[in-house]
Scaffold this active site. Structure first.
Site, PDB file in Angstrom:
ATOM      1  N   HIS B  53       0.912  -1.234  -0.022  1.00 53.29           N
ATOM      2  CA  HIS B  53       0.050  -0.256   0.107  1.00 53.29           C
ATOM      3  C   HIS B  53       0.792   1.360   0.065  1.00 53.29           C
ATOM      4  O   HIS B  53       0.350   2.410  -0.220  1.00 53.29           O
ATOM      5  CB  HIS B  53      -0.829   0.496   0.979  1.00 53.29           C
ATOM      6  CG  HIS B  53      -2.089   0.962   1.173  1.00 53.29           C
ATOM      7  ND1 HIS B  53      -2.913   0.405  -0.264  1.00 53.29           N
ATOM      8  CD2 HIS B  53      -2.713   2.070   1.380  1.00 53.29           C
ATOM      9  CE1 HIS B  53      -4.113   1.217   0.613  1.00 53.29           C
ATOM     10  NE2 HIS B  53      -3.953   2.949   0.924  1.00 53.29           N
ATOM     11  N   HIS B  99     -10.618   2.378  -1.222  1.00 52.10           N
ATOM     12  CA  HIS B  99     -10.380   1.619   0.405  1.00 52.10           C
ATOM     13  C   HIS B  99     -11.774   0.207   0.536  1.00 52.10           C
ATOM     14  O   HIS B  99     -12.498   0.083   1.098  1.00 52.10           O
ATOM     15  CB  HIS B  99     -11.835   2.206   1.078  1.00 52.10           C
ATOM     16  CG  HIS B  99     -10.483   3.787   2.000  1.00 52.10           C
ATOM     17  ND1 HIS B  99     -11.050   3.731   3.574  1.00 52.10           N
ATOM     18  CD2 HIS B  99      -9.227   3.382   2.258  1.00 52.10           C
ATOM     19  CE1 HIS B  99     -10.046   4.031   3.882  1.00 52.10           C
ATOM     20  NE2 HIS B  99      -8.834   3.734   3.491  1.00 52.10           N
TER      21      HIS B  99
END
Lengths: 227, 735
Positions: B53, B99
């Site tokens: 990430h 998300h």
């Protein structure tokens, strides 16, 4: 005429309202912080939409304790014109300046839609530029817009002709299809639909302009007239 | 919570980093570069910063192939968001973020904080956020779990966006079995700013102050970046602590305050960055690294929500609504006073230092002392040897549909969740706050006018996972082309894109193949449409129990409209207007909605896409719209011509009288690169002179009758019969 647009922390339609009344309708207007304690020099107070203080407890429940509210009550008691839109309407009912309360929409969902309305009373400071029974379309954008008042209050509201706007296709469960109403004296109006979102053809219509033009008309010749 | 931290030697022996997503080789590399064994805090920082990430260790080699610059790009990938010049001194800023993992676990807060995070990226550049978009994908089996998931994701996006006062003007929702256990929640925000105000996330100048602003740091979302970089298992349901909780009210104050700093305190501001994935460590380390300086922070000064937090927790918390600023020494008080005026916490928590060391103090002890590059630049990158998946080596035979009951098939198609109107979902988003929205959700793209200019911006978010599953390269190109088509239909010239790359586990050769091939398609298409990639985000490991999602790049594209009078909407305007079909229609049914309707699957090779022809068609349509010759325009995508006609008729229940050489099945073909346009009768001659044989007259708009003569069949009904199904099917299915 000079208008105050109140700004609470969490208000998000304050700039839109200022744009509508000042840049589009042509009135003299400025933002006034909810931390301020004075409304001296204003002929009209506009209470904008948004989520004042986050609206975490109940819409408008915290805003009614803001420093500006004492001055606002005094302003209204003295007959000054006050317009509350969406969260502004919720704040005015919480503050006791308007009867009734706004509950969650019957769908329990936030609804953003253009909504057909009828101007059922054009004899007010807020609606005098609309023909009688004019059908208009204004956007709504709220989760808690379901107007409620007890039976006696409701009867009194109707007897006094305090309802100014009614929904044509009730979107949220409001009693008597009430979309906007005044206090008994007629100088304070709350409405869930957003007239400030309907003042430019580019953005889909100008049906809301009449509200601001009505107020400018009603305050014509006021002490603090724009230069 | 850890009572006593492991010693460096215990870490070496017990290998707790394996639980945090690091490999043994990565731990060893870090220790080797450091010249000693890392302590517990340092190992924690490594785990956050070396996660996919934050570090893009698997995707970097792919991202490097993206085309990121043209003469309009003012800032490309690498900062909070990208920036493109739009003229009159203004620039547009945009970025998208995924998300997915948080939303799968805690749908309301996961989706809400997705919006919150992407908004911070936009105002950290100095831009006022003016619009948001969402791209969602769910499974199409509407069991109680899935219905709740859909409801809460939509509620979360609305709950945050509506409260903060940023209109959600466009987006998409897709339903496909491939997302049943791995929903996708991608959010995009667009901002507008003066070109001269662009800010960067950098911490430069020895002695300058590091100021922490916003919400207090709590134990929420600790190591969320590592969480987002791992796959799910049905057996583990204890991941809730890795999801943050959003506070849009706080973020509204933070937005206004930070924009005041960037506009009115330019002398004081050196750099600003939001605390997103890996929280305080990523924002501070990246700011120091980008500027080439070191930094020292005292963690005792960080505002904390609860007592007893360890350095590991403070640094890796992903509490929302926090920003980090670098402020010139001597200007600290004016900035602290400004935030105080908004009732926001703001503290000087550190200083920029000479050299490259990243030092953290806690209770008077040095708990971290490492070269900052170890966190930001020294992360190894990985390439997997790609392998073509079996399903692509041996595609199913071409689908040849047979339609026996045209009206019945038509109605079934309109009721499909992917085709039916999404109004019951997007009506829960405030689309008009800020009063700039020209086209609200329901059109091909959202359009907002830019105050202080004579321009408008069009924006869209598109993905086509089911097509990429059949051919990642062509599917990737189609996704970019479709986004451009959506913008062109409103009258906008495409400017650039942001992306969310949603894929499965990249260490699997088949997944890596999908990544690589789809990047090829995206690069080719972005060059063709002159839309560089200016920002983006990667979400890998979208797998549950080893089943990955379709390869799903989400393309967020923004376009420019220079003439406010030439903005075109989807809906039929008036009976008598002439309807034209632009672009060739072939027999392209693999991956189509009709195929799914009739067979329950998408299969076969991907046909019906020609990048060059698509570009020419789009250029023609844009020319026609700019000449004010078109009064409604719609691109053809899912459900082909059949769906497009009803989508155009739905608003006013206007119908269509048409006579065409197309066949019954071709009504449902999904050949790319096509538009439906309507033209007023008085404009017909000029329109046809320009369009020539590229536009074929299909028929005329009617007051309500829908009469269709095809080469091999006929349909006679009322438009209202079809629009009722189209309008109500999804709301009913989700009840």
């Amino acid at each position: 005429m000079k208008a105050a647009v109140l700004t609470f922390p969490g208000s998000n339609c304050d700039d839109d309202l200022l744009w509508a009344v000042k840049d589009i309708a042509g009135a003299d207007a400025e933002l006034v912080s909810a931390k301020s304690e004075s409304l001296d020099g204003f002929d009209l107070v506009l209470v904008p939409g948004g989520f004042s203080y986050g609206d975490y407890l109940r819409s408008g429940a915290i805003a009614k304790f803001a420093p500006i509210m004492t001055a606002l009550k005094q302003f209204a008691d003295n007959g000054g014109y006050v317009l509350g839109i969406c969260n502004g309407f919720q704040i005015l009912t919480e503050a006791g300046l308007l009867p009734g309360a706004l509950q969650w929409n019957t769908s329990l969902e936030f609804i953003c839609e253009p909504e057909p309305l009828k101007v059922v009373n054009n004899q007010t400071a807020f609606s005098n530029q609309y023909p009688e029974d004019q059908a208009i379309t204004l956007p709504i954008a709220h989760g808690e817009g379901n107007y409620y008042a007890d039976a006696d209050t409701l009867a009194e509201i109707e007897a006094n002709h305090q309802v100014v706007f009614r929904y044509a296709k009730n979107p949220n469960g409001s009693l008597n299809d009430i979309a906007g109403l005044t206090n008994k004296a007629g100088n304070v109006l709350g409405m869930m639909p957003h007239p400030e979102r309907a003042v430019e053809a580019l953005l889909g219509g100008t049906d809301g302009l009449g509200v601001f033009e009505s107020l400018i008309n009603a305050t014509k010749g006021a002490a603090h007239a724009a230069n | 919570m850890l009572q006593t931290e492991l010693t460096p030697e215990q870490i070496r022996d017990q290998k707790p980093y394996l639980q945090l997503g690091l490999t043994e080789a990565e731990y060893n590399l870090f220790a080797e570069r450091l010249g000693r064994l890392p302590n517990y805090t340092e190992m924690g920082l490594q785990s956050g910063m070396w996660s996919e990430h934050c570090s893009y260790k698997y995707s970097k080699p792919i991202l490097k192939t993206f085309w990121t610059k043209n003469d309009r790009v003012l800032m490309g990938p690498g900062e909070g968001a990208g920036v493109i010049r739009i003229g009159e001194g203004k620039a547009v800023v945009f970025k998208a973020e995924s998300h997915n993992h948080p939303s799968a676990v805690e749908p309301y807060e996961g989706a809400a904080t997705g919006i919150g995070g992407i908004i911070r990226d936009i105002f950290s550049i100095g831009a006022k956020p003016v619009a948001s978009l969402d791209a969602l994908a769910f499974g199409d089996e509407f069991d109680a779990h899935n219905k709740n998931l859909i409801d809460q994701v939509v509620a979360g996006i609305g709950g945050y966006g509506n409260a903060i006062g940023i209109p959600t003007v466009a987006g998409e929702v897709q339903f496909d079995p491939g997302y049943q256990k791995n929903p996708l929640v991608n959010a995009m925000t667009v901002g507008v700013m003066d070109e001269k105000d662009i800010q960067k996330g950098k911490a430069a100048g020895v002695g300058n102050a590091i100021i922490y602003v916003g919400a207090k740091t709590g134990r929420d979302g600790i190591n969320g970046a590592s969480f987002a970089s791992a796959e799910f298992s049905d057996a583990e349901d204890a991941d809730r602590s890795a999801v943050q909780v959003g506070d849009p009210f706080m973020e509204k104050l933070l937005t206004d305050a930070c924009l005041e700093v960037t506009h009115d305190h330019k002398d004081a501001l050196v750099g600003i960055q939001d605390m997103g994935a890996a929280g305080l460590v990523s924002s501070s380390a990246e700011m120091a690294s980008k500027a080439g300086y070191g930094m020292t922070m005292d963690l005792d000064l960080i505002p904390q929500r609860e007592p007893g937090m360890t350095p590991f927790e403070i640094m890796l918390s992903e509490s929302q609504e926090r920003m980090l600023l670098c402020i010139r020494a001597g200007h600290e008080q004016e900035i602290l006073d400004l935030f105080k005026g908004y009732d926001l916490d703001a503290v000087v928590c550190g200083r920029v230092e000479n050299g490259h060391q990243y030092r953290l103090l806690h209770h008077g002890e040095v708990v971290c002392d490492i070269p900052v590059s170890l966190l930001t630049d020294d992360v190894p990158t990985y390439t997997t040897v790609p392998e073509k998946p079996e399903r692509l080596k041996n595609p199913a035979p071409d689908f040849e549909p047979v339609i026996e009951d045209l009206e019945g098939t038509y109605k079934q198609l309109l009721a499909m969740p992917n085709i039916a109107s999404k109004r019951s979902l997007y009506r829960r988003y405030d689309a008009q706050v800020q009063t700039n929205t020209v086209i609200a959700p329901g059109g091909d793209a959202g359009v907002i006018r830019v105050r202080g200019t004579h321009k408008a911006l069009a924006m869209t978010a598109d993905s086509n996972g089911r097509l990429l599953a059949l051919d990642p390269e062509i599917g990737g190109a189609i996704t970019v082309a479709e986004a451009a088509r959506n913008l062109v239909a409103t009258g906008a010239e495409p400017l650039g894109i942001t992306d969310c790359l949603n894929y499965g586990d990249p260490s699997k050769p088949e997944v890596y193949y999908e990544l690589q091939e789809s990047a090829k398609g995206i690069v080719a298409a972005t060059k063709k449409f002159n839309t560089p990639v200016i920002s983006g985000n990667v979400s890998l490991y979208n797998e549950t129990d080893h089943h990955g999602i379709h390869p799903t790049p989400m393309i967020g594209m923004v376009g420019l409209i220079e003439d406010l009078t030439a903005i075109t909407t989807v809906d039929f305007k008036q009976a008598g207007d002439i309807v034209y079909l632009v672009g060739q229609t072939g027999d392209d049914y693999n991956g189509s909605s009709l195929q799914y309707l009739q067979t329950g699957a998408y299969a076969g090779r991907l046909t019906g896409f020609d990048l060059e022809a698509e570009k020419q068609t789009q250029d023609l349509v844009l020319t026609l719209i700019r000449k004010h010759l078109v009064n409604a325009a719609h691109d053809l995508s899912d459900g082909g011509l059949a769906a497009a006609i009803v989508e155009m008729g739905a608003k006013r229940d206007l119908g269509l009288i048409a006579d065409t050489t197309l066949t019954t099945t071709q009504l449902f073909s999904e050949t790319q690169g096509r538009f439906l346009l309507t033209v007023k009768p008085e404009d017909q001659a000029v329109f046809e002179a320009i369009a020539q044989d590229q536009a074929v007259q299909l028929g005329v708009v009617s007051t309500g009758d829908f009469d269709l003569k095809l080469a091999d069949g006929e349909l006679h009904t009322q438009m209202s019969q079809l629009t009722t199904i189209y309008s109500e099917a999804l709301a009913c299915a989700l009840k």
